[in-house]
Design an enzyme around this catalytic site. Structure first.
Site, PDB file in Angstrom:
ATOM      1  N   ARG A   1       5.758   3.766   5.892  1.00 34.44           N
ATOM      2  CA  ARG A   1       6.012   2.652   4.973  1.00 34.44           C
ATOM      3  C   ARG A   1       7.376   2.788   4.305  1.00 34.44           C
ATOM      4  O   ARG A   1       7.886   1.816   3.726  1.00 34.44           O
ATOM      5  CB  ARG A   1       4.923   2.583   3.897  1.00 34.44           C
ATOM      6  CG  ARG A   1       3.542   2.271   4.445  1.00 34.44           C
ATOM      7  CD  ARG A   1       2.476   2.469   3.368  1.00 34.44           C
ATOM      8  NE  ARG A   1       2.629   1.545   2.258  1.00 34.44           N
ATOM      9  CZ  ARG A   1       1.994   1.669   1.095  1.00 34.44           C
ATOM     10  NH1 ARG A   1       1.166   2.696   0.891  1.00 34.44           N
ATOM     11  NH2 ARG A   1       2.167   0.787   0.135  1.00 34.44           N
TER      12      ARG A   1
ATOM     13  N   ASP B   1       0.393  -7.969  -0.610  1.00 29.42           N
ATOM     14  CA  ASP B   1       1.120  -6.831  -0.041  1.00 29.42           C
ATOM     15  C   ASP B   1       1.435  -7.159   1.411  1.00 29.42           C
ATOM     16  O   ASP B   1       0.591  -6.980   2.280  1.00 29.42           O
ATOM     17  CB  ASP B   1       0.252  -5.562  -0.051  1.00 29.42           C
ATOM     18  CG  ASP B   1       0.157  -4.926  -1.425  1.00 29.42           C
ATOM     19  OD1 ASP B   1       1.172  -4.426  -1.905  1.00 29.42           O
ATOM     20  OD2 ASP B   1      -0.952  -4.921  -1.988  1.00 29.42           O
TER      21      ASP B   1
ATOM     22  N   ASP C   1       0.504  -0.362 -10.406  1.00 32.30           N
ATOM     23  CA  ASP C   1      -0.271  -0.358  -9.176  1.00 32.30           C
ATOM     24  C   ASP C   1      -1.714  -0.687  -9.568  1.00 32.30           C
ATOM     25  O   ASP C   1      -2.060  -0.728 -10.764  1.00 32.30           O
ATOM     26  CB  ASP C   1      -0.166   1.008  -8.502  1.00 32.30           C
ATOM     27  CG  ASP C   1      -0.324   0.935  -6.986  1.00 32.30           C
ATOM     28  OD1 ASP C   1      -0.883  -0.056  -6.498  1.00 32.30           O
ATOM     29  OD2 ASP C   1       0.087   1.889  -6.289  1.00 32.30           O
TER      30      ASP C   1
ATOM     31  N   LYS D   1       8.626  -0.996  -5.204  1.00 39.83           N
ATOM     32  CA  LYS D   1       7.614  -0.004  -5.569  1.00 39.83           C
ATOM     33  C   LYS D   1       7.898   1.312  -4.854  1.00 39.83           C
ATOM     34  O   LYS D   1       8.694   1.349  -3.900  1.00 39.83           O
ATOM     35  CB  LYS D   1       6.211  -0.535  -5.195  1.00 39.83           C
ATOM     36  CG  LYS D   1       6.047  -0.876  -3.696  1.00 39.83           C
ATOM     37  CD  LYS D   1       4.710  -1.533  -3.410  1.00 39.83           C
ATOM     38  CE  LYS D   1       4.524  -1.780  -1.918  1.00 39.83           C
ATOM     39  NZ  LYS D   1       3.277  -2.490  -1.598  1.00 39.83           N
ATOM     40  N   HIS D   2       7.287   2.460  -5.267  1.00 33.66           N
ATOM     41  CA  HIS D   2       6.358   2.701  -6.358  1.00 33.66           C
ATOM     42  C   HIS D   2       7.038   3.671  -7.325  1.00 33.66           C
ATOM     43  O   HIS D   2       7.106   4.859  -7.038  1.00 33.66           O
ATOM     44  CB  HIS D   2       5.072   3.350  -5.867  1.00 33.66           C
ATOM     45  CG  HIS D   2       4.387   2.652  -4.730  1.00 33.66           C
ATOM     46  ND1 HIS D   2       4.781   2.770  -3.435  1.00 33.66           N
ATOM     47  CD2 HIS D   2       3.307   1.825  -4.739  1.00 33.66           C
ATOM     48  CE1 HIS D   2       3.968   2.058  -2.658  1.00 33.66           C
ATOM     49  NE2 HIS D   2       3.072   1.467  -3.415  1.00 33.66           N
TER      50      HIS D   2
ATOM     51  N   ARG E   1      -1.348  -8.250   5.315  1.00 31.43           N
ATOM     52  CA  ARG E   1      -2.501  -9.075   4.962  1.00 31.43           C
ATOM     53  C   ARG E   1      -2.540 -10.362   5.779  1.00 31.43           C
ATOM     54  O   ARG E   1      -3.053 -11.378   5.335  1.00 31.43           O
ATOM     55  CB  ARG E   1      -2.488  -9.414   3.461  1.00 31.43           C
ATOM     56  CG  ARG E   1      -2.259  -8.238   2.536  1.00 31.43           C
ATOM     57  CD  ARG E   1      -3.256  -7.127   2.712  1.00 31.43           C
ATOM     58  NE  ARG E   1      -3.051  -6.067   1.731  1.00 31.43           N
ATOM     59  CZ  ARG E   1      -3.372  -4.798   1.906  1.00 31.43           C
ATOM     60  NH1 ARG E   1      -3.898  -4.413   3.071  1.00 31.43           N
ATOM     61  NH2 ARG E   1      -3.171  -3.914   0.961  1.00 31.43           N
TER      62      ARG E   1
ATOM     63  N   HIS F   1      -4.911   6.364  -3.912  1.00 30.33           N
ATOM     64  CA  HIS F   1      -6.111   5.529  -3.836  1.00 30.33           C
ATOM     65  C   HIS F   1      -7.367   6.369  -4.069  1.00 30.33           C
ATOM     66  O   HIS F   1      -8.406   5.859  -4.481  1.00 30.33           O
ATOM     67  CB  HIS F   1      -6.212   4.857  -2.464  1.00 30.33           C
ATOM     68  CG  HIS F   1      -5.148   3.833  -2.216  1.00 30.33           C
ATOM     69  ND1 HIS F   1      -3.923   4.156  -1.681  1.00 30.33           N
ATOM     70  CD2 HIS F   1      -5.124   2.497  -2.449  1.00 30.33           C
ATOM     71  CE1 HIS F   1      -3.189   3.056  -1.582  1.00 30.33           C
ATOM     72  NE2 HIS F   1      -3.889   2.041  -2.048  1.00 30.33           N
TER      73      HIS F   1
END
Length: 386
Positions: free
Chosen positions: A175, A106, A290, A205-206, A114, A218
């Site tokens: 985002r 990601d 996901d 996504k998503h 990351r 999450h």
């Protein structure tokens, strides 16, 4: 892999720019014909790992179960050479197998990055939305491709095509490229093509849209009380555009849409994945879930049972970031479902063929990267954003 008298089809070396979107189907067909059921099932998983170094569990998933790919998350990020070593060891473990790995991450920019802390990171997507500059969005996608190739990645879970329509949204927010659906579509497609033109698989996504949630998936399952007509007016606009412009992979979110399916969340829903995405919107590419270990799923299901349901609903790739028991449990659950007649081997072949075509199209190869040219990456970043 079972032995065959035919010469095994080899995945040729990746070129920097994709010359043609059309894979050599005969190679994929021959390869599929020679695969065991266990190998096919392994290809359906993209797996995460614990820690920052290559370990025994990941080694078994790659060497014994022949998983389709791996993902690195924040918990796996160390210093640049450490990430490179982890990815190189993963490739080395798979080097004697004919089917290369998806090496995924990601890397959106902003708060979803990351990269090691020592490296410069892109601003969040809303920055590019404010500029409205499609050329900049394309060049950003191209930069991301160069950045990720430097580490050895070949797949990126970006761009986000969610429309920022709910200011209370705790998980999307900056985002998203914009609160305007058409701006998200225009800028998102530019960014997607910047990556794909330069040899990195873009996962948009998503689906069907996470922008109007007020719950973080999450942690628990969001619910969106919109009709299909309402979704078509906002959330689905960027995704339909992505499909029309030949998106390779779409990630399906864990969201409840009671007006579309009052039983299953989108990631487990045949009505949404097969009925809406595949049949109505005409998406023929790869569908990935996901992460199946998110609270939206594990609060109500075990990971293996949710993964089987998602596959029955029409998913191709099952993203399972952890832990090892869930990953092996899912492989066993899929094998059991085939043996019990719940899933046909033809249905397995359908998804594996899509996965193999995608790997062939991008000419993936488990080639190690000797060294990361950090100075070059920083220079490219500065050229992009000044």
């Amino acid at each position: 892999m079972q032995q065959s008298e035919k010469e095994p089809p080899a995945f040729s070396e990746r070129s920097q720019v994709i010359e043609s979107p059309v894979p050599t189907f005969s190679r994929v067909d021959e390869l599929l014909e020679d695969m065991t059921l266990a190998e096919k099932v392994g290809q359906l998983l993209v797996v995460g790992m614990e820690g920052k170094t290559y370990g025994d569990e990941l080694d078994r998933l790659i060497r014994q179960h022949h998983v389709g790919g791996i993902i690195l998350l924040g918990k796996n990020v160390s210093y640049p050479a450490g990430i490179l070593k982890l990815l190189n060891e993963s490739k080395k473990a798979n080097a004697d197998y004919e089917i290369p790995l998806f090496i995924s991450v990601d890397e959106e920019g902003g708060r979803v990055s990351r990269l090691p802390s020592s490296m410069k990171k892109l601003p969040a997507a809303e920055y590019f939305g404010r500029t409205g500059d499609e050329a900049l969005a394309y060049e950003t996608g191209a930069y991301l491709a160069e950045l990720l190739h430097a580490f050895g990645y070949n797949m990126n879970y970006a761009p986000v095509l969610d429309v920022h329509s709910n200011p209370k949204n705790p998980v999307i927010g900056d985002r998203s490229l914009s609160s305007d659906s058409h701006a998200v579509a225009d800028l998102g497609m530019a960014m997607m093509k910047g990556m794909t033109d330069n040899g990195v698989i873009s996962v948009v996504k998503h689906f069907p849209g996470h922008g109007d949630t007020h719950v973080d998936s999450h942690l628990s399952l969001p619910v969106i009380e919109k009709t299909l007509d309402e979704l078509y007016k906002t959330e689905l606009i960027p995704f339909q555009r992505a499909i029309d412009e030949q998106a390779d992979v779409i990630m399906v979110a864990h969201i409840m849409f009671p007006e579309l399916d009052n039983r299953y969340p989108s990631s487990l829903s045949q009505k949404i994945i097969t009925g809406l995405l595949r049949d109505e919107m005409q998406f023929g590419g790869v569908v990935i879930t996901d992460d199946m270990t998110m609270g939206a799923i594990v609060n109500d299901y075990t990971v293996p049972e949710a993964a089987v349901q998602s596959f029955l609903a029409g998913s191709d790739l099952l993203l399972i970031a952890g832990d090892y028991e869930n990953q092996v449990g899912t492989i066993n659950a899929l094998m059991t479902a085939v043996q019990a007649g719940k899933i046909s081997e033809d249905r397995i072949d359908e998804s594996v063929k899509r996965i193999l075509k995608l790997k062939e199209r991008y000419k993936l190869k488990d080639a190690p990267i000797e060294e990361i040219e950090l100075d070059l990456i920083e220079r490219k970043f500065n050229e992009l954003l000044g």
